[in-house]
Design a protein around this motif. Sequence first.
Motif, PDB file in Angstrom:
ATOM      1  N   GLY A  26       0.799  -1.227   0.000  1.00  0.00           N
ATOM      2  CA  GLY A  26       0.000   0.000   0.000  1.00  0.00           C
ATOM      3  C   GLY A  26       0.829   1.272   0.000  1.00  0.00           C
ATOM      4  O   GLY A  26       0.273   2.368  -0.069  1.00  0.00           O
ATOM      5  N   THR A  27       2.132   1.143   0.079  1.00  0.00           N
ATOM      6  CA  THR A  27       3.034   2.277  -0.004  1.00  0.00           C
ATOM      7  C   THR A  27       4.399   1.749  -0.420  1.00  0.00           C
ATOM      8  O   THR A  27       4.680   0.555  -0.263  1.00  0.00           O
ATOM      9  CB  THR A  27       3.136   3.041   1.323  1.00  0.00           C
ATOM     10  OG1 THR A  27       3.860   4.263   1.087  1.00  0.00           O
ATOM     11  CG2 THR A  27       3.871   2.233   2.384  1.00  0.00           C
ATOM     12  N   SER A  28       5.239   2.627  -0.914  1.00  0.00           N
ATOM     13  CA  SER A  28       6.585   2.239  -1.338  1.00  0.00           C
ATOM     14  C   SER A  28       7.589   2.623  -0.266  1.00  0.00           C
ATOM     15  O   SER A  28       7.653   3.774   0.153  1.00  0.00           O
ATOM     16  CB  SER A  28       6.932   2.955  -2.647  1.00  0.00           C
ATOM     17  OG  SER A  28       8.296   2.803  -2.942  1.00  0.00           O
ATOM     18  N   VAL A  29       8.391   1.647   0.174  1.00  0.00           N
ATOM     19  CA  VAL A  29       9.389   1.953   1.200  1.00  0.00           C
ATOM     20  C   VAL A  29      10.441   2.910   0.662  1.00  0.00           C
ATOM     21  O   VAL A  29      11.071   3.637   1.424  1.00  0.00           O
ATOM     22  CB  VAL A  29      10.064   0.667   1.747  1.00  0.00           C
ATOM     23  CG1 VAL A  29       9.025  -0.236   2.398  1.00  0.00           C
ATOM     24  CG2 VAL A  29      10.842  -0.061   0.674  1.00  0.00           C
ATOM     25  N   GLY A  35      10.344   4.111   9.378  1.00  0.00           N
ATOM     26  CA  GLY A  35      11.100   4.125  10.620  1.00  0.00           C
ATOM     27  C   GLY A  35      10.944   2.854  11.426  1.00  0.00           C
ATOM     28  O   GLY A  35      10.026   2.061  11.202  1.00  0.00           O
ATOM     29  N   TRP A  36      11.883   2.667  12.327  1.00  0.00           N
ATOM     30  CA  TRP A  36      11.839   1.597  13.317  1.00  0.00           C
ATOM     31  C   TRP A  36      11.758   2.243  14.709  1.00  0.00           C
ATOM     32  O   TRP A  36      12.489   3.197  14.994  1.00  0.00           O
ATOM     33  CB  TRP A  36      13.071   0.704  13.240  1.00  0.00           C
ATOM     34  CG  TRP A  36      13.103  -0.207  12.061  1.00  0.00           C
ATOM     35  CD1 TRP A  36      13.774  -0.030  10.897  1.00  0.00           C
ATOM     36  CD2 TRP A  36      12.429  -1.462  11.932  1.00  0.00           C
ATOM     37  NE1 TRP A  36      13.563  -1.091  10.041  1.00  0.00           N
ATOM     38  CE2 TRP A  36      12.743  -1.984  10.665  1.00  0.00           C
ATOM     39  CE3 TRP A  36      11.589  -2.202  12.768  1.00  0.00           C
ATOM     40  CZ2 TRP A  36      12.250  -3.208  10.200  1.00  0.00           C
ATOM     41  CZ3 TRP A  36      11.102  -3.421  12.322  1.00  0.00           C
ATOM     42  CH2 TRP A  36      11.427  -3.916  11.046  1.00  0.00           C
ATOM     43  N   PHE A  37      10.912   1.641  15.548  1.00  0.00           N
ATOM     44  CA  PHE A  37      10.712   2.126  16.900  1.00  0.00           C
ATOM     45  C   PHE A  37      10.673   0.922  17.827  1.00  0.00           C
ATOM     46  O   PHE A  37      10.499  -0.214  17.373  1.00  0.00           O
ATOM     47  CB  PHE A  37       9.389   2.903  16.983  1.00  0.00           C
ATOM     48  CG  PHE A  37       9.318   4.033  15.993  1.00  0.00           C
ATOM     49  CD1 PHE A  37       8.942   3.813  14.674  1.00  0.00           C
ATOM     50  CD2 PHE A  37       9.660   5.312  16.372  1.00  0.00           C
ATOM     51  CE1 PHE A  37       8.915   4.844  13.747  1.00  0.00           C
ATOM     52  CE2 PHE A  37       9.629   6.361  15.447  1.00  0.00           C
ATOM     53  CZ  PHE A  37       9.257   6.117  14.145  1.00  0.00           C
ATOM     54  N   ARG A  38      10.829   1.155  19.115  1.00  0.00           N
ATOM     55  CA  ARG A  38      10.779   0.040  20.053  1.00  0.00           C
ATOM     56  C   ARG A  38      10.149   0.490  21.365  1.00  0.00           C
ATOM     57  O   ARG A  38      10.164   1.663  21.705  1.00  0.00           O
ATOM     58  CB  ARG A  38      12.180  -0.521  20.302  1.00  0.00           C
ATOM     59  CG  ARG A  38      13.137   0.434  20.994  1.00  0.00           C
ATOM     60  CD  ARG A  38      14.537  -0.149  20.999  1.00  0.00           C
ATOM     61  NE  ARG A  38      15.484   0.728  21.693  1.00  0.00           N
ATOM     62  CZ  ARG A  38      16.797   0.532  21.698  1.00  0.00           C
ATOM     63  NH1 ARG A  38      17.329  -0.502  21.043  1.00  0.00           N
ATOM     64  NH2 ARG A  38      17.586   1.365  22.353  1.00  0.00           N
ATOM     65  N   ASP A  75      11.624  -5.802  -3.318  1.00  0.00           N
ATOM     66  CA  ASP A  75      10.703  -6.551  -2.465  1.00  0.00           C
ATOM     67  C   ASP A  75       9.810  -5.639  -1.629  1.00  0.00           C
ATOM     68  O   ASP A  75       8.946  -6.119  -0.890  1.00  0.00           O
ATOM     69  CB  ASP A  75      11.481  -7.470  -1.525  1.00  0.00           C
ATOM     70  CG  ASP A  75      12.139  -8.612  -2.257  1.00  0.00           C
ATOM     71  OD1 ASP A  75      13.077  -9.215  -1.719  1.00  0.00           O
ATOM     72  OD2 ASP A  75      11.700  -8.903  -3.394  1.00  0.00           O
ATOM     73  N   ASN A  76      10.045  -4.334  -1.733  1.00  0.00           N
ATOM     74  CA  ASN A  76       9.300  -3.359  -0.931  1.00  0.00           C
ATOM     75  C   ASN A  76       9.360  -3.708   0.557  1.00  0.00           C
ATOM     76  O   ASN A  76       8.337  -3.780   1.249  1.00  0.00           O
ATOM     77  CB  ASN A  76       7.844  -3.257  -1.388  1.00  0.00           C
ATOM     78  CG  ASN A  76       7.230  -1.917  -1.046  1.00  0.00           C
ATOM     79  OD1 ASN A  76       7.922  -0.899  -1.023  1.00  0.00           O
ATOM     80  ND2 ASN A  76       5.941  -1.910  -0.787  1.00  0.00           N
ATOM     81  N   THR A  77      10.599  -3.941   1.015  1.00  0.00           N
ATOM     82  CA  THR A  77      10.816  -4.369   2.400  1.00  0.00           C
ATOM     83  C   THR A  77      11.838  -3.467   3.074  1.00  0.00           C
ATOM     84  O   THR A  77      12.832  -3.071   2.460  1.00  0.00           O
ATOM     85  CB  THR A  77      11.298  -5.826   2.435  1.00  0.00           C
ATOM     86  OG1 THR A  77      10.299  -6.666   1.831  1.00  0.00           O
ATOM     87  CG2 THR A  77      11.543  -6.291   3.856  1.00  0.00           C
ATOM     88  N   CYS A  95       7.701  -1.312  12.970  1.00  0.00           N
ATOM     89  CA  CYS A  95       7.953  -0.627  11.721  1.00  0.00           C
ATOM     90  C   CYS A  95       6.813   0.371  11.512  1.00  0.00           C
ATOM     91  O   CYS A  95       5.660   0.078  11.862  1.00  0.00           O
ATOM     92  CB  CYS A  95       7.988  -1.667  10.607  1.00  0.00           C
ATOM     93  SG  CYS A  95       7.962  -1.033   8.934  1.00  0.00           S
ATOM     94  N   ALA A  96       7.125   1.536  10.955  1.00  0.00           N
ATOM     95  CA  ALA A  96       6.092   2.536  10.735  1.00  0.00           C
ATOM     96  C   ALA A  96       6.354   3.306   9.451  1.00  0.00           C
ATOM     97  O   ALA A  96       7.498   3.373   8.981  1.00  0.00           O
ATOM     98  CB  ALA A  96       6.027   3.496  11.918  1.00  0.00           C
ATOM     99  N   ALA A  97       5.283   3.890   8.908  1.00  0.00           N
ATOM    100  CA  ALA A  97       5.369   4.672   7.675  1.00  0.00           C
ATOM    101  C   ALA A  97       4.621   5.984   7.830  1.00  0.00           C
ATOM    102  O   ALA A  97       3.548   6.040   8.438  1.00  0.00           O
ATOM    103  CB  ALA A  97       4.789   3.878   6.501  1.00  0.00           C
TER     104      ALA A  97
END
Length: 124
Positions: A26-29, A35-38, A75-77, A95-97
């Motif tokens: 649904g979106t292109s990385v 972003g990555w969060f924890r 792979d859009n990963t 993971c977030a967009a």
Amino acid sequence: QVQLVESGGGSVQAGGSLTLSCAASGTSVSTSCMGWFRQAPGKEREEVVTSGRDGPPSYADSVKGRFTISKDNADNTLYLQMNSLKPEDTGLYYCAAALGRWTCPLVAAIFEHWGQGTQVTVSS
């Protein structure tokens, strides 16, 4: 509809490595602010790294030199390579967009789409 699915978490000893993956749809990385969060138990969510369409990634000081974000456009990963892991890296990693942005700051509040998370546990 944007969907983000994380994988790759696990349990490792201190000093070990893990690679997290985030499969996006649904979106292109490559063109989105990603972003990555924890979040550790009993603690607030923490920014780890963000990466936009242009410019270098923004890393939290706590992970600089140990973590590396990368994107596989085919792979859009989205990936997060984590080396020299410490017990304090333990947490649920998300993971977030954020769509339609020219900048991609290290700020969780700008991200509208989130995955379910993958657990990382680092033992001493």
